[in-house]
Scaffold this active site. Structure first.
Site, PDB file in Angstrom:
ATOM      1  N   ASP A   6      -0.544  -1.607   6.183  1.00 25.03           N
ATOM      2  CA  ASP A   6      -0.394  -1.148   7.560  1.00 25.03           C
ATOM      3  C   ASP A   6      -1.255  -1.982   8.500  1.00 25.03           C
ATOM      4  O   ASP A   6      -2.317  -2.459   8.115  1.00 25.03           O
ATOM      5  CB  ASP A   6      -0.856   0.320   7.677  1.00 25.03           C
ATOM      6  CG  ASP A   6       0.103   1.272   6.979  1.00 25.03           C
ATOM      7  OD1 ASP A   6       1.232   0.844   6.691  1.00 25.03           O
ATOM      8  OD2 ASP A   6      -0.302   2.422   6.717  1.00 25.03           O
ATOM      9  N   GLU A  40       0.841  -1.189   0.000  1.00 29.19           N
ATOM     10  CA  GLU A  40       0.000   0.000   0.000  1.00 29.19           C
ATOM     11  C   GLU A  40       0.886   1.253   0.000  1.00 29.19           C
ATOM     12  O   GLU A  40       1.752   1.421   0.851  1.00 29.19           O
ATOM     13  CB  GLU A  40      -0.862  -0.066   1.266  1.00 29.19           C
ATOM     14  CG  GLU A  40      -1.306   1.234   1.793  1.00 29.19           C
ATOM     15  CD  GLU A  40      -1.790   1.125   3.246  1.00 29.19           C
ATOM     16  OE1 GLU A  40      -1.642   0.069   3.895  1.00 29.19           O
ATOM     17  OE2 GLU A  40      -2.318   2.129   3.717  1.00 29.19           O
TER      18      GLU A  40
END
Ligand code: 0RA
Length: 645
Positions: free
Chosen positions: A511, A433
């Site tokens: 995350d 990401e």
């Protein structure tokens, strides 16, 4: 016992023993694997026998419990396993059923026809793979019991009392020397399967009780599964988070050429095709002849109707098979006496005769329905036309994906940092990401076998997007080209070709916070809807970055949970600094390698589909339009959502 009988008995019992030993030596041959799946399979094996009893018309309740000590008890109100002396074996039939591989219900074919060979490897396998098992049978006014250790009887079958009921109670403790990873049962996994069984076999009351813990009121966690309408209700349950397009579920139940066929379907306003198929209650996720039959019946009947309606007259291109299945949720369930399973995971039905049976059944059902419900019929045809138009648009987008993929080297997305190794089996790609985390990963990786593909922010929610939007999306196109996966056949525009897959490990790295898990879920939704085969083949993984860094002087340790953090803090006994990682970006390249990417120390969670229909329902809920069920799910699963708290 005559001398001769004795001989026969001991010879046979040696054979039985060998069979049981073989199960213990090669458990995977019998139950698939010795991981989580195999562990849960033990329960299904016993329950299957009770379901057979119910299908034969002798049983209407099955109660399953996870006991306080983690063992399992299943209880049914069937006829009870026979206890009389088995002529050939010279011991109680109960002992034969429990200790002879392949005896199961088959040993008495005539009196037990329905189940004969329908499925399963038998309770004896469960017995062989259990540290301890106790069978209790209520039959002929008496209670009988026998216990076993690792499949060996501890004493002959004995009567221990009287009863006015009939039925079978089996309690077993899986052998931890076989199931080395874990012998802990998951309530949710068992509940998912038992719920599915209740839908597939209407009229049976199935309960699940977890005695390992109690809720706030001090009660055991317990659910009852019961379906009066079977597949019809199953569809309503599956599609509960979607908007229906037609009045109600269309369904049929009957027998064609001696093959029991049950079908239920509905159209919703999504763009996804959702087919679930079963043979003898087993989910056939690779499909097979019954699914081909369904597709054929659906296509021919709808096409005939649409042609006759004149609604297609102005259409400038052909309608294809999958236009009829956009927004369709359907379940096909057949019972086949001698099923032949094919395919990579042996979940593809091969019996040729089934195609015509299902196709006829579906045609009859649909013809009637379209005739009787002209408004719904019109809605369906309109939906099909829209799907055909969208497909036409998507074709161009898809061709672009494909053209890019076939080009060598230059065709790879610019953002991909590829690895040098050429053998796909050795290669891994991390979908990361954000560009900054992507940069760290690029520095931290072992470039020999690890590739990095950074993805920009939130990727498209494919659950709500039309197919051509999906294929036009740049991030998604990058995934296709980077992976080397090509798509599309005449029959099925989403069919994958995995022969050129460039990496055997595809790792989603996000995350460890709410946003990160949302992005991971979006990526997973894409894989689930568009590249399910990759999940099924075990190629998809999720990386697990740590949540904390605990430092004391020059010593440092990482923690993946609060509990772990506190344990380490206690060990270091003061003078520590704790850093909470809010995202991958806070780690430097070395830390990311040490904790999350280095195969020696990292933990990758492999993504599996334990229960296809349940997974479908959860994705439609998490990524769909309706907010309340999503909130409910997140509250129930707050442990995951809370990581950021
Ligand atoms: C063999 C023969 C019969 C029933 C069963 C096995 C049987 C097995 C299990 C396992 C769990 N519950 C079960 N219930 C029944 C036929 C019995 C008869 O003919 O009376």
């Amino acid at each position: 016992m005559s001398e001769e009988n004795k001989k026969a008995y001991s010879a046979d019992s040696i054979q039985a023993l060998e069979g049981m030993e073989h199960v213990r030596m090669r458990p995977s041959m019998y139950i698939g694997d010795v991981g989580n799946r195999g562990l849960h399979h033990l329960v299904y094996e016993v329950v299957d026998n009770s379901i057979d009893e119910a299908m034969a018309g002798y049983c209407d309740r099955i109660d399953v419990a996870i006991n306080e000590d983690g063992s399992i008890t299943t209880q049914d109100n069937g006829r009870g396993i026979p206890v009389d002396i088995h002529k050939k074996e010279g011991v109680s039939a109960l002992e034969v059923v429990m200790t002879k591989i392949g005896a199961g219900g088959k040993f008495d074919k005539d009196s037990y026809k329905v189940s004969g060979g329908l499925h399963g490897v038998g309770v004896s396998c469960v017995n062989a793979l259990s540290n301890h098992l106790r069978a209790e049978v209520h039959r002929q006014g008496k209670v009988w019991e026998q216990e076993y250790e690792r499949g060996k009887p501890l004493y002959p079958v004995r009567s221990i009392g009287e009863t006015d009921k009939t039925g079978t109670i089996v309690t077993f403790m899986p052998d931890d020397s076989i199931f080395k990873d874990s012998t802990r049962y998951s309530y949710d996994t068992l509940a998912g399967r038992l719920r599915e069984l209740a839908f597939l076999n209407k009229g049976i009351k199935i309960s699940l009780t977890d005695k390992r813990e109690v809720d706030k009121e001090g009660n055991f966690i317990r659910e009852e599964f019961f379906s009066e309408e079977g597949l019809k209700e199953f569809i309503r349950f599956l599609d509960g988070n979607r908007e229906p397009l037609i009045t109600d579920v269309v369904s049929m139940e009957g027998e064609k050429n001696d093959i029991p066929v049950e079908v239920a379907m509905i159209y919703n306003n999504s763009y996804n095709e959702n087919l679930h198929s079963y043979v003898n209650n087993i989910n056939t996720h690779e499909g097979g002849t019954h699914l081909s039959g369904f597709r054929r019946g659906l296509t021919t009947t709808l096409k005939k109707y649409a042609d006759a309606s004149g609604m297609l007259d102005k259409l400038k291109f052909e309608i294809s098979g999958d236009d009829f299945r956009e927004g369709l949720t359907a379940i096909v369930s057949v019972k086949v006496a001698e099923p032949q399973f094919e395919g990579q995971t042996k979940t593809k039905l091969g019996n040729r005769e089934v195609t015509a049976a299902v196709s006829q059944a579906v045609s009859e059902m649909l013809e009637n329905y379209l005739e009787e419900n002209p408004n719904d019929a019109k809605t369906i045809v309109q939906k099909v036309i829209l799907a055909a138009q969208a497909r036409h648009a998507a074709k161009k987008a898809r061709e672009m994906v494909q053209r890019k993929t076939v080009m060598s080297g230059g065709g790879l997305p610019g953002k991909l940092s590829d690895c040098s190794e050429q053998d796909p089996e050795q290669c891994e790609v991390f979908l990361v990401e954000g560009d900054s985390a992507g940069g760290t990963a690029k520095q931290g990786r072992d470039r020999k076998f690890q590739a990095i593909l950074p993805l920009r922010g939130k990727i498209l929610n494919v659950e709500k997007a039309m197919q051509h939007k999906v294929f036009e999306n740049e991030e998604i196109r990058n995934i296709y080209t980077a992976l080397g996966v090509t798509i599309g056949t005449e029959e099925d525009s989403k069919a994958l070709n995995l022969s050129k897959l460039r990496y055997h490990k595809i790792v989603i790295m996000c995350d460890a916070d709410v946003d990160g898990s949302h992005i991971a879920t979006l990526i997973l939704t894409f894989f689930f809807r568009y590249m399910k085969e990759l999940i099924e083949a075990g190629h998809i993984y999720i990386a697990t970055p740590p949540l904390y860094l605990i430092k004391k002087g020059s010593k440092k340790r990482y923690a993946w949970s609060e509990k772990e953090r506190d344990e380490i803090a206690a060990e270091y006994a003061g003078g520590i600094t704790v850093q909470r990682y809010k995202g991958l970006g806070e780690m430097n390249a070395e830390q990311l390698w040490d904790t999350t990417m280095n195969p020696e120390f990292r933990t990758l969670r492999q993504v599996t589909i334990d229960n296809g229909s349940e997974a479908d329902r959860i994705f439609s809920m998490l990524m769909g339009d309706e907010v309340p069920p999503r909130r409910e799910f997140i509250e129930k699963n707050a442990v995951y959502a809370n990581i950021d708290a």
